[in-house]
Design an enzyme around this catalytic site. Structure first.
Site: not given
Length: 332
Positions: A287, A236, A299
């Protein structure tokens, strides 16, 4: 949660319209936002932070501001599930020993910023003295002592090998090391960021993968034991690092560090290109994705998946939105 193909197609088209309109409206140098770290210090607390932040050599106003932002978001009524209280999040037993009457009204009130902010400065300096003989960076040791206690810092001869404490020290240090003059992302940079990320849709997730040059082989291992070794792709924060590098902005490597190097954005002020972070606290952010509008992000979601669009509510612990700065160093 996975969007349908039709929805994804719609989002892609909408993204192009949104960022295109953004660029046309803003021009090459129009900033998406102009907030700096000083803007996260409410005016009524600036004098307190600046004075308390000069209590000892290991402390600075910017470091104290970063710590208070991390602890409570400058909310004098904040109370954690663990019982920490006030703007500086003192545990009651610690307040008994280290609370001060900063405003001279005859009370040591943990809920009063005029008492709690000076107390926080003095307490940090007390911890700095406690771990003064420990090898390593004195500021990092002081912050580690604030999070894990002085005995733990002494036991390990520096920042303890606790993930939470290491993230805490890194997050606050990154935020504190910002210098004057940083400007947030321009509209054209936001367009570049989104376009760069969209070009990588379909690339595999790779734990530890991705850098400023693009996809790369990852490392071992994720918290669930998944390895990125031999998988050329992005995790990420590798994706966001790459996309922002294409716009000429250097981000730190991890999601938590990227949050610390950006300026928080209120929900009503979100713009395409902003970063969306997930975690229960700033130190535990795990994240990050790039906001593209209409409640969606681009993402690299998890091992076994590919870079893709997802709704912002894909995870239940959405922490906040922040806007990276062109200059990651500034002072209050």
């Amino acid at each position: 949660m996975k969007a349908s193909t039709a929805v994804l197609a719609g989002i892609g088209a909408t993204t192009a319209v949104v960022v295109g309109a953004l660029a046309q409206a803003g021009g090459d140098n129009s900033p998406i936002g102009t907030a700096a770290l000083s803007a996260t210090v409410p005016a009524e607390y600036r004098g307190l932070v600046e004075e308390a932040g000069n209590s000892c050599p290991e402390l600075s106003p910017n470091l104290l501001a970063a710590l208070l932002q991390q602890e409570s978001g400058f909310n004098p009524k904040a109370q954690s599930p663990a019982g920490a209280q006030g703007i500086a999040q003192f545990i009651p037993s610690t307040w008994v020993d280290h609370g001060v009457d900063g405003n001279g009204d005859g009370k040591e009130d943990v809920w009063d910023p005029e008492d709690a902010i000076p107390a926080s400065g003095e307490y940090l300096c007390t911890l700095a003295d406690e771990v003064a003989d420990v090898p390593g960076d004195k500021r990092s040791n002081m912050l580690a002592a604030y999070n894990a206690g002085g005995p733990a810092v002494k036991k390990y001869g520096g920042v303890p090998p606790y993930k939470e404490t290491q993230n805490y020290v890194q997050t606050i240090s990154t935020a504190a090391d910002k210098t004057p003059g940083g400007k947030t992302t321009t509209t054209n940079q936001a367009v570049t960021v989104i376009n760069a990320a969209e070009e990588k849709i379909g690339k595999p997730y790779s734990w530890g993968g991705g850098n400023a040059n693009g996809e790369s082989s990852g490392v071992c291992c994720s918290p669930s034991g998944k390895t990125g070794v031999g998988i050329v792709g992005f995790d990420c924060s590798g994706l966001t690092l790459y996309a922002y590098a294409k716009a000429g902005i250097t981000l730190p490597r991890t999601a938590a560090q990227q949050y610390a190097a950006a300026e928080p954005v209120k929900p009503g002020q979100m713009r395409p290109g902003d970063l969306v972070f997930y975690g229960n606290t700033a130190a535990s952010i795990h994240h990050v994705g790039i906001y593209v509008g209409n409640g969606y992000i681009i993402n690299a979601p998890r091992p076994g998946a590919k870079v893709r669009y997802d709704p912002m509510d894909m995870m239940s612990d959405l922490y906040g939105v922040a806007r990276p700065t062109q200059n990651t160093n500034k002072e209050i």
